[in-house]
Enzyme design. Structure first.
Site, PDB file in Angstrom:
ATOM      1  CD  GLN A  72      -3.195  -0.736   0.463  1.00  0.00           C
ATOM      2  OE1 GLN A  72      -3.236   0.292  -0.199  1.00  0.00           O
ATOM      3  NE2 GLN A  72      -4.210  -1.573   0.529  1.00  0.00           N
ATOM      4  CB  ALA A 129       8.789   5.297   6.568  1.00  0.00           C
ATOM      5  NE  ARG A 149       5.442  -1.961  13.131  1.00  0.00           N
ATOM      6  CZ  ARG A 149       4.486  -1.198  12.630  1.00  0.00           C
ATOM      7  NH1 ARG A 149       4.827  -0.134  11.918  1.00  0.00           N
ATOM      8  NH2 ARG A 149       3.209  -1.473  12.829  1.00  0.00           N
ATOM      9  CD  GLU A 155       9.592   3.427  17.302  1.00  0.00           C
ATOM     10  OE1 GLU A 155       8.410   3.539  17.681  1.00  0.00           O
ATOM     11  OE2 GLU A 155       9.907   3.366  16.118  1.00  0.00           O
ATOM     12  CG  HIS A 185       6.630   5.050  14.779  1.00  0.00           C
ATOM     13  ND1 HIS A 185       6.840   3.816  15.382  1.00  0.00           N
ATOM     14  CD2 HIS A 185       5.830   4.786  13.719  1.00  0.00           C
ATOM     15  CE1 HIS A 185       6.189   2.877  14.718  1.00  0.00           C
ATOM     16  NE2 HIS A 185       5.566   3.455  13.705  1.00  0.00           N
TER      17      HIS A 185
END
Length: 391
Positions: free
Chosen positions: A130, A210, A212, A240, A257
Site C-alpha cells: 500500500q 518508514a 518498522r 522505541e 514514528h
C-alpha cells in the site's frame, strides 16, 4: 446488537467516540491504561500499535472483537484471538497517503539541503504494498528510475518487474523500506538490513526507513553509516520509545514514528475499523467523518516558479507546497531535543510527542496553479492529491 454494547478505545484514535457513541457506551483511555481490569467488561476493543493484544490482556474478558487503527498487526496475537473466536480487524493502507507526504517532505528537503536533482537518481523500493506503490508513483513522477523488490508479490505475480534486494543495494542511490515486520519464513524482515546487507550498499546511499525499526540492525546501521557515508532518514527505531541518541545523531532527518500521522490518515484508519465493527455487528455504517475534519490550511494556491533554480525547480515546487501542510523540520527538531535526555525521560518525551502530535492535513483537493507550468512538479503533486488548475 446486544443491549448496552460497551466499547473501550484508545483515546488517541481520532473521532472514535463520535463514531461509536450512537452504537453504545464508549470509554476512551490512554494506551497505558488499557489493562485487563479496564477492558474486561468491554464487548469491543479499539487499539493502536502501542499495546500488545493477546492472552495477557484479554484472557477472561468478554471482548468479542479487537480492531487496531493501524496498518501493522504485529502487536496482535492473531493466533490466540482466532483460537478464542475473537474477531480482529486492522486498517491496511489507511495511512499510506500520509507516509507518501512524509516521504515527499523528506526527500525534497534533502534535495534542498544537498542540492540534489532527484530525477537523476535511482530509487529502490523494498516492499511495494500500500505504501510502496504510492512511493513508486511519486518517485516516477519526479523522474526517478525505480527498482522494486517484493518477493511475496513476485512469487504471486511472476518475477517480471521485480528485482532482487541485492540488485537494489548494489545499484540504487536511494533505498526506501516499506515492509511489514515478520520474524519467520523465507521472506522474514526482522534485521533484513544486517551488517552483511548494509555492507553491500553503495557509498553515499540514501537509506530511508518508514516501516518498522527492527527491520534494520541498529549497531550495524551505526557502523555502516560511518564506514560507507550513508545518508540515513528514519521515522522508526529499534527500542522505541527510548531511541539511542547515537541513532538520532546519525540520521540527517529523524522523526518520531509519525510518518503516518496526518489527520487524514488517522481518520481513515478510524473509518476502516468503524466499518469493520459495523460488519461484525451486522449493522449498516452511518458515520461519515468528512464533516468533522477541519478545513485545509489553504485551499487555493498560486506559485510563481520563474525564480527557482532550473535543475532543482521541480523538487523546490513540491517542497513549497508540502510545507504548507507538513513541516518535517519540526518533527526532526523534536527528535534532536531528545538527545540530551536520559533513557527514561527520552522514552517518555518520545511517547508524549506522538500522543499529542500536532494536527496536520494532507493536500487532498488543494487547487494549485503553477506559473509558468512545470509538468514534472505537477505530476508529482498530483500523486499527493493536489488538483492542478490553469486560470
Amino acid at each position: 446488537m446486544p443491549p448496552r454494547l460497551r466499547f473501550v478505545v484508545d483515546e488517541n484514535i481520532p473521532l472514535a467516540r463520535e463514531a461509536l457513541a450512537p452504537l453504545g457506551e464508549v470509554t476512551a483511555l490512554p494506551s497505558g491504561r488499557l489493562r485487563p481490569e479496564t477492558v474486561r467488561d468491554a464487548d469491543i476493543l479499539w487499539t493502536r500499535s502501542t499495546i500488545s493484544v493477546g492472552a495477557s490482556l484479554l484472557e477472561g474478558s468478554r471482548v468479542r472483537m479487537v480492531a487496531t487503527a493501524t496498518i501493522g498487526t504485529d502487536h496482535l496475537d492473531i493466533d490466540w484471538l482466532t483460537s478464542r473466536g475473537i474477531t480482529w480487524a486492522s486498517a491496511p493502507g489507511s495511512n499510506a497517503p500520509s507516509v507518501r507526504l512524509w516521504w515527499a517532505a523528506a526527500l525534497c528537503t534533502l534535495a534542498e539541503r544537498r542540492q540534489l536533482t532527484l530525477g537523476r537518481l535511482r530509487v529502490g523500493i523494498v516492499g511495494v504494498g500500500q505504501v510502496g506503490r504510492r512511493i513508486e508513483a511519486l518517485a516516477r513522477a519526479l523522474g526517478c528510475e525505480v527498482l522494486r523488490c517484493d518477493p511475496p508479490r513476485a512469487q504471486v505475480e511472476g518475477p517480471q518487474g521485480f528485482a532482487s534486494l541485492s540488485e537494489l543495494c548494489e545499484t540504487c542511490d536511494i533505498i526506501t523500506i516499506h515492509v511489514p515486520l515478520t520474524r519467520e519464513g523465507p521472506d522474514a524482515t526482522y534485521h533484513l538490513f544486517d551488517a552483511a546487507r548494509l555492507a553491500t550498499l553503495r557509498p553515499g546511499t540514501i537509506l530511508v526507513n518508514a516501516s518498522r525499526g527492527q527491520v534494520i540492525d541498529t549497531p550495524a546501521l551505526l557502523a555502516a553509516q560511518k564506514a560507507r557515508d550513508l545518508t540515513v532518514v528514519l521515522d522508526v527505531y529499534e527500542g522505541e520509545p527510548a531511541v539511542p541518541p547515537a541513532v538520532i545523531q546519525a540520521a540527517v532527518l529523524a522523526t518520531p514514528h509519525i510518518a503516518g500521522h496526518s489527520l487524514d490518515g488517522k481518520v481513515a484508519g478510524t473509518k476502516m475499523i468503524y466499518d469493520a465493527t459495523c460488519a461484525h455487528l451486522g449493522i449498516r455504517p452511518q458515520w461519515n467523518p468528512e464533516r468533522s475534519l477541519p478545513p485545509l490550511p489553504v485551499r487555493v494556491l498560486t506559485l510563481d516558479t520563474r525564480d527557482l533554480p532550473e535543475e532543482r525547480a521541480d523538487e523546490a515546487v513540491v517542497l513549497k507546497v508540502v510545507r504548507r501542510f507538513y513541516r518535517i523540520e519540526d518533527d526532526d527538531q523534536a527528535m534532536r531535543d531528545l538527545v540530551r535526555l536520559d533513557d527514561g525521560a527520552r522514552g517518555a518525551a518520545f511517547s508524549r510527542y506522538r500522543s499529542n502530535y500536532p494536527v496536520h492535513r494532507e493536500p487532498l483537493g488543494l487547487e494549485l496553479e503553477l506559473v509558468p507550468p512545470r509538468p514534472r512538479a505537477a505530476a508529482a503533486l498530483a500523486t499527493l492529491g493536489v488538483k492542478l488548475v490553469e486560470r
